[in-house]
Design a protein around this motif. Structure first.
Motif, short mmCIF file in Angstrom:
data_model
loop_
_atom_site.label_atom_id
_atom_site.label_comp_id
_atom_site.label_asym_id
_atom_site.label_seq_id
_atom_site.Cartn_x
_atom_site.Cartn_y
_atom_site.Cartn_z
N LYS A 81 74.61 66.62 21.96
CA LYS A 81 74.44 65.19 22.30
C LYS A 81 75.71 64.59 22.92
N SER A 82 76.81 65.35 22.92
CA SER A 82 78.07 64.85 23.48
C SER A 82 78.24 65.38 24.90
N SER A 83 79.22 64.81 25.63
CA SER A 83 79.35 65.21 27.03
C SER A 83 79.96 66.59 27.21
N SER A 84 81.02 66.88 26.44
CA SER A 84 81.59 68.23 26.58
C SER A 84 81.43 68.97 25.26
N GLY A 104 84.60 52.17 20.71
CA GLY A 104 84.18 53.01 21.83
C GLY A 104 83.23 52.26 22.73
N ALA A 105 82.76 52.96 23.77
CA ALA A 105 81.88 52.32 24.76
C ALA A 105 80.42 52.65 24.44
N ALA A 106 79.59 51.62 24.37
CA ALA A 106 78.17 51.80 24.01
C ALA A 106 77.31 50.93 24.93
N GLY A 129 78.61 60.59 24.37
CA GLY A 129 78.15 60.76 25.74
C GLY A 129 78.85 59.82 26.71
N SER A 130 79.21 60.36 27.87
CA SER A 130 79.87 59.56 28.91
C SER A 130 78.86 58.61 29.54
N LYS A 131 79.29 57.36 29.71
CA LYS A 131 78.47 56.40 30.46
C LYS A 131 79.22 56.15 31.76
N ASP A 181 91.76 59.10 24.97
CA ASP A 181 91.17 58.84 26.28
C ASP A 181 90.61 60.14 26.84
N PHE A 182 90.29 60.16 28.11
CA PHE A 182 89.75 61.38 28.71
C PHE A 182 90.29 61.50 30.12
N VAL A 183 90.20 62.71 30.64
CA VAL A 183 90.54 62.92 32.04
C VAL A 183 89.50 62.14 32.83
N LEU A 280 90.78 64.00 26.14
CA LEU A 280 89.69 64.98 26.15
C LEU A 280 89.21 65.20 27.58
N ALA A 281 88.60 66.37 27.81
CA ALA A 281 88.03 66.65 29.13
C ALA A 281 86.97 67.73 29.02
N ASP A 282 86.25 67.93 30.10
CA ASP A 282 85.33 69.07 30.18
C ASP A 282 86.17 70.30 30.50
N TYR A 283 85.91 71.39 29.79
CA TYR A 283 86.61 72.63 30.13
C TYR A 283 85.61 73.55 30.83
N GLY A 333 91.09 69.21 38.62
CA GLY A 333 92.12 68.52 39.40
C GLY A 333 92.29 67.06 39.00
N ALA A 334 91.22 66.46 38.41
CA ALA A 334 91.28 65.04 38.05
C ALA A 334 92.33 64.77 36.97
N VAL A 335 92.85 65.82 36.32
CA VAL A 335 93.90 65.63 35.31
C VAL A 335 95.10 64.93 35.97
C1 LIG Z 1 83.75 57.39 33.54
C2 LIG Z 1 84.09 58.76 33.03
C3 LIG Z 1 84.69 59.68 33.88
C4 LIG Z 1 85.03 60.96 33.40
N1 LIG Z 1 85.62 61.85 34.26
C5 LIG Z 1 85.94 63.09 33.83
C6 LIG Z 1 86.55 64.05 34.70
O1 LIG Z 1 86.77 63.80 35.90
N2 LIG Z 1 86.88 65.28 34.21
C7 LIG Z 1 86.66 65.59 32.89
O2 LIG Z 1 86.98 66.71 32.49
N3 LIG Z 1 86.11 64.70 32.03
C8 LIG Z 1 85.74 63.47 32.47
N4 LIG Z 1 85.19 62.55 31.59
C9 LIG Z 1 85.21 62.84 30.16
C10 LIG Z 1 84.19 63.85 29.64
O3 LIG Z 1 82.99 63.76 30.35
C11 LIG Z 1 83.93 63.65 28.15
O4 LIG Z 1 83.62 62.31 27.88
C12 LIG Z 1 85.07 63.99 27.29
O5 LIG Z 1 85.38 65.34 27.54
C13 LIG Z 1 84.77 63.77 25.81
O6 LIG Z 1 83.67 64.52 25.45
P1 LIG Z 1 83.22 64.77 23.96
O7 LIG Z 1 82.13 65.79 24.05
O8 LIG Z 1 84.37 65.08 23.08
O9 LIG Z 1 82.69 63.42 23.40
P2 LIG Z 1 81.63 62.35 23.89
O10 LIG Z 1 80.83 61.98 22.72
O11 LIG Z 1 80.90 62.74 25.11
O12 LIG Z 1 82.65 61.19 24.26
C14 LIG Z 1 82.28 59.93 24.43
C15 LIG Z 1 83.55 59.10 24.47
O13 LIG Z 1 83.70 58.57 25.74
C16 LIG Z 1 83.81 57.16 25.64
N5 LIG Z 1 83.14 56.59 26.82
C17 LIG Z 1 81.90 56.89 27.27
N6 LIG Z 1 81.64 56.17 28.36
C18 LIG Z 1 82.71 55.38 28.59
C19 LIG Z 1 83.02 54.39 29.55
N7 LIG Z 1 82.20 54.06 30.52
N8 LIG Z 1 84.22 53.78 29.46
C20 LIG Z 1 85.09 54.08 28.46
N9 LIG Z 1 84.85 55.01 27.54
C21 LIG Z 1 83.68 55.65 27.60
C22 LIG Z 1 83.12 56.78 24.33
O14 LIG Z 1 83.68 55.61 23.82
C23 LIG Z 1 83.47 57.98 23.48
O15 LIG Z 1 84.75 57.81 22.94
C24 LIG Z 1 84.79 61.29 32.05
C25 LIG Z 1 84.17 60.37 31.21
C26 LIG Z 1 83.83 59.10 31.67
C27 LIG Z 1 83.18 58.12 30.75
#
Ligand SMILES: Cc1cc2nc3c(=O)[nH]c(=O)nc-3n(C[C@H](O)[C@H](O)[C@H](O)COP(=O)(O)OP(=O)(O)OC[C@H]3O[C@@H](n4cnc5c(N)ncnc54)[C@H](O)[C@@H]3O)c2cc1C
Ligand code: SF4
Ligand code: SF4
Ligand code: SF4
Length: 387
Positions: A81-84, A104-106, A129-131, A181-183, A280-283, A333-335
């Motif tokens: 259910k999470s982004s990475s 966080g962002a919801a 999840g990323s919004k 924060d995140f990359v 945090l970032a996607d690996y 590269g976005a790092v």
């Molecule tokens: C706009 C955006 C751009 C991104 N760009 C990259 C990238 O270029 N390369 C990369 O590796 N990763 C990027 N990410 C981050 C990545 O997709 C994951 O969110 C991160 O790795 C955390 O994942 P997770 O599985 O640990 O947790 P998750 O549960 O997926 O993390 C969610 C977290 O992100 C925060 N979040 C979600 N949406 C937003 C938002 N709109 N504004 C502020 N905080 C938000 C939430 O508050 C929560 O803390 C980006 C994320 C966002 C929101």
């Protein structure tokens, strides 16, 4: 007092709005769908606080993280259910278990993305999840400060520029504040997202939105999907509209940088300038260990910038391996680098067209230009090699 001459010089963090002692700054949406501070000069006492807290005016020095890891959350349900790799939830659960508060962002009830907080574990699911639109900070910096002042542990998560803005707003270090924060590739325009949704849901006027997921893993982590859950107002029938990142025109436009905030092309908080404890970032493509297999459910890269960040990660104990910073940089590269914007102007100057049509036009223009560049290189390569 704050005076934004060029839009690229405001990341929209709202620190100035939150700090102004006369409440004479408000965020107003521009014609590109992003919010900027608007100043009511009549009530301004020229105290200069708004400029002092601006993270674009007062940028930190770039730095390198102390340590880097590849990691996953062992709870597969949460990871899916999470982004990475689902690491954010692990950190947040730890803070809640310690009696803390998590910001966080919801999604809000109008399907805008907004910062809010929770004090209970069940409340964390709305942050997962990323919004991919810029979130509204609202009063959250002020609420963070109130919690910190009464000694509550606070975890604040957001974009690097939001973390930088929060830290400038607070104007002092708090031992009870943890920031994640995140990359960040950049944030797309909330106004453009509304426009996209209006066109997308034209045929569904008798349905209401129940959920929106930008990083649905129904087709896998690498081929992620944009999904909207809808419910029929009368029959209560549920449908899910789902498109992969290659099919969804909003994601295509986001990943091609057509409607990012202007500041994202000159990011003031990249390269760990946000001073977040954990990034945090996607690996993508991680496949170096027996502990973490690439099962297409998501792997996180973790950058640790402070001792407190490292302590928390070890308390949380995800499945992790130590990795080299340069290894992550090679595939992400976005790092360090801000996104380029060659087609942004074209996008905004053609807003009379249907959304899908502009995106299709821009993508084919990009492919054509690439082919033209290749052809030019092939026909002129003797000049390159000579010179
Ligand atoms: C706009 C955006 C751009 C991104 N760009 C990259 C990238 O270029 N390369 C990369 O590796 N990763 C990027 N990410 C981050 C990545 O997709 C994951 O969110 C991160 O790795 C955390 O994942 P997770 O599985 O640990 O947790 P998750 O549960 O997926 O993390 C969610 C977290 O992100 C925060 N979040 C979600 N949406 C937003 C938002 N709109 N504004 C502020 N905080 C938000 C939430 O508050 C929560 O803390 C980006 C994320 C966002 C929101
Ligand atoms: S100078 Fe002071 S009063 Fe005027 S807008 Fe800035 S913070 Fe507010
Ligand atoms: S970057 Fe943040 S603090 Fe600076 S002007 Fe914009 S909203 Fe205000
Ligand atoms: S790219 Fe930089 S300026 Fe844009 S949202 Fe991300 S951190 Fe903020």
């Amino acid at each position: 007092m704050i005076n934004i001459v060029e839009k690229k010089d405001c990341c929209g963090c709202s620190a100035c709005v939150s700090k102004c002692p006369k409440q004479c700054i408000s965020m107003i949406v521009d014609n590109e769908g992003f919010s900027y501070p608007y100043l009511d000069k009549e009530n301004c006492i020229d105290c200069g606080l708004c400029e002092k807290v601006c993270p674009v005016i007062n940028q930190n020095e770039p730095k390198k993280p102390l340590r880097c890891y590849a990691a996953i959350n062992p709870d597969e349900n949460i990871r899916v259910k999470s982004s990475s790799g689902g690491i954010f939830t692990m950190i947040a659960e730890y803070i809640i278990a310690e009696g803390g508060v998590v910001f966080g962002a919801a999604w809000n009830k109008n399907w805008q993305v907004e910062h809010t907080y929770t004090e209970v574990k069940e409340g964390l699911k709305v942050f997962r999840g990323s919004k991919y639109i810029q979130s509204i900070i609202g009063d959250s910096f002020i609420q963070v400060e109130l919690f910190l002042k009464v000694g509550r542990k606070v975890l604040f998560s957001g974009t690097p520029c939001q973390i930088a803005g929060l830290k400038k707003f607070l104007r002092k270090e708090y031992n009870n504040l943890i920031t994640v924060d995140f990359v960040c590739h950049g944030v797309p325009s909330p106004g453009v997202f509304r426009w996209y949704m209006k066109e997308e849901l034209k045929r569904y006027s008798d349905y209401v939105i129940k959920d929106i997921r930008f990083r649905d893993k129904c087709e896998g982590w690498k081929n992620f999907s944009f999904s909207i859950d809808l419910e029929n107002i009368d029959s209560k029938e549920c449908v899910t509209l789902s498109q992969t990142l290659h099919e969804c025109s909003f994601l295509v436009g986001f990943l091609n940088n057509y409607y990012l905030r202007p500041s994202c092309h000159y990011c003031p908080a990249k390269q760990f300038k946000s001073s977040a404890d954990i990034t945090l970032a996607d690996y993508w493509g991680y496949n170096q260990s027996d502990k973490i297999k690439d099962d297409d459910k998501g792997v996180s890269a973790i950058f640790i910038s402070t001792k407190e960040g490292d302590r928390i990660l070890h308390m949380v104990e995800p499945l992790y391996e130590t990795v080299e910073y340069s290894d992550i940089l090679r595939i992400n590269g976005a790092v360090e680098h801000s996104a380029q914007a060659p087609y942004r102007e074209y996008f905004y100057s053609h807003s009379e067209m249907p959304f899908k049509t502009i995106i299709e036009k821009l993508v084919s223009e990009k492919i054509l230009n690439k082919a033209r560049r290749k052809l030019y290189f092939l026909t002129h390569k003797h000049e390159y090699y000579k010179g």
